[in-house]
Design a protein around this motif. Structure first.
Motif, mmCIF file in Angstrom:
data_model
loop_
_atom_site.group_PDB
_atom_site.id
_atom_site.type_symbol
_atom_site.label_atom_id
_atom_site.label_comp_id
_atom_site.label_asym_id
_atom_site.label_seq_id
_atom_site.Cartn_x
_atom_site.Cartn_y
_atom_site.Cartn_z
ATOM 1 N N LEU A 139 -10.904 5.494 0.560
ATOM 2 C CA LEU A 139 -9.541 6.033 0.587
ATOM 3 C C LEU A 139 -8.716 5.393 1.700
ATOM 4 O O LEU A 139 -7.549 5.042 1.507
ATOM 5 N N ILE A 140 -9.330 5.245 2.867
ATOM 6 C CA ILE A 140 -8.610 4.666 4.009
ATOM 7 C C ILE A 140 -8.303 3.197 3.756
ATOM 8 O O ILE A 140 -7.198 2.713 4.067
ATOM 9 N N LEU A 141 -9.246 2.472 3.180
ATOM 10 C CA LEU A 141 -9.006 1.058 2.879
ATOM 11 C C LEU A 141 -7.914 0.899 1.825
ATOM 12 O O LEU A 141 -7.107 -0.039 1.878
ATOM 13 N N ARG A 142 -7.877 1.816 0.841
ATOM 14 C CA ARG A 142 -6.804 1.790 -0.160
ATOM 15 C C ARG A 142 -5.458 2.050 0.504
ATOM 16 O O ARG A 142 -4.448 1.401 0.191
ATOM 17 N N ALA A 143 -5.436 2.995 1.448
ATOM 18 C CA ALA A 143 -4.191 3.305 2.161
ATOM 19 C C ALA A 143 -3.746 2.110 2.994
ATOM 20 O O ALA A 143 -2.546 1.814 3.090
ATOM 21 N N ALA A 144 -4.710 1.408 3.590
ATOM 22 C CA ALA A 144 -4.385 0.222 4.385
ATOM 23 C C ALA A 144 -3.784 -0.866 3.504
ATOM 24 O O ALA A 144 -2.807 -1.526 3.878
ATOM 25 N N ALA A 145 -4.361 -1.043 2.313
ATOM 26 C CA ALA A 145 -3.830 -2.054 1.390
ATOM 27 C C ALA A 145 -2.424 -1.686 0.941
ATOM 28 O O ALA A 145 -1.537 -2.547 0.852
#
Length: 296
Positions: A78-84
């Motif tokens: 989820l955090i990596l998706r938010a970063a992208a």
């Protein structure tokens, strides 16, 4: 004769094909059973092996912890998706600087040792580098959303202290002098006991441990003996696994309650930790609400 032979060969070939098909389908089903999808996060999948590998990496073998580790990996996705989505990037020179730091601290500055360690763990360097970069992105996102916004207000600190005064007590600490004999030196115990009448612990090879928590420094059997000893006394010889211990309690501080001012740093740390947890959970809840997640 040739016709019969051709038919026999055809029948044999058909049998082999069908048998191989059965073996392939069976092995595929077995693989799926062993390493199926643990969860979907948006369009991405987390495999059971991903969860088990993460558990293994940190040395956890308790199967009851599986759900907790799966949730951690879901949060990471989820955090990596938010970063992208926010177009956060980690420049290569920043990642390389972090790699050099890891190599210096964990591998004596020798990058070849890192490569050898990864090889033993069957992890390629590019794979490890990608994960290291992801770790940095996750850390940067957490800093931006959570850590930099954490505060400990005077009101919150006072409320924490008033509600949990039992947490803010001075650690019980001791100052000890210890003589330690190896198993092969066991026969010297009487000699040392007699010599203590005229010589100090230090002269007889004793080592001083100043202002320490006994349970953190000594074996449980030794810590238990220390707890029984009045200040200024010498213990009897204690034998553990063939080693001999002789103790002298030189000083002791009781676990007295700390005032608000004395406990200020500890109170602030506690409040900030609770606030960081609250902000993090609220953030993850928002990310989960905006993402399709299915746990299998």
């Amino acid at each position: 004769m040739n016709v019969r032979l051709s038919r026999a060969r055809f029948a044999l070939a058909t049998f082999i094909i069908l048998h191989l098909s059965f073996l392939i389908s069976s092995s595929t089903a077995f693989a799926v059973e062993l390493d199926g999808i643990a969860a979907r996060v948006g369009e991405e999948s987390i495999l059971r092996s991903d969860v088990l590998n993460e558990m293994q990496r940190v040395g956890v073998r308790d199967a009851a912890e599986y759900a907790s580790f799966l949730n951690q990996l879901i949060d990471r996705k989820l955090i990596l998706r938010a970063a992208a989505s926010s177009k956060m990037t980690m420049q290569d020179w920043v990642v390389e600087s972090r790699v050099r730091e890891i190599v210096k601290k964990a591998f004596d500055g020798d990058r070849n040792k890192l490569i050898e360690t990864l090889s033993r763990q069957k992890i390629s360097y590019p794979e490890w580098l990608a994960k290291t970069k992801e770790d940095m992105v996750v850390g940067a996102m957490r800093w931006n959303v959570v850590d930099k916004n954490v505060t400990a207000s005077p009101a919150a600190m006072r409320a924490e202290y008033d509600a949990h005064r039992e947490r803010y007590v001075q650690d019980h600490k001791v100052t000890m002098s210890v003589i330690l004999l190896k198993p092969e030196d066991k026969l010297r115990r009487e000699e040392i006991s007699a010599a203590l009448k005229t010589k100090s612990f230090e002269e007889l090879g004793g080592r001083k441990y100043e202002n320490v928590k006994a349970e953190e420094v000594f074996k449980p059997e030794v810590a238990e003996e220390i707890a029984k000893m009045p200040k200024g006394t010498i213990s009897h010889w204690i034998e553990i696994d063939g080693w001999s211990f002789l103790l002298r309690k030189d000083d002791e501080t009781s676990g007295k309650a700390l005032s608000f001012d004395e406990a200020y740093d500890a109170i602030e740390a506690t409040v900030k930790e609770a606030e960081a947890k609250r902000l993090y959970e609220a953030w993850i809840e928002r990310l989960r609400a905006d993402t399709y997640i299915k746990v299998f």
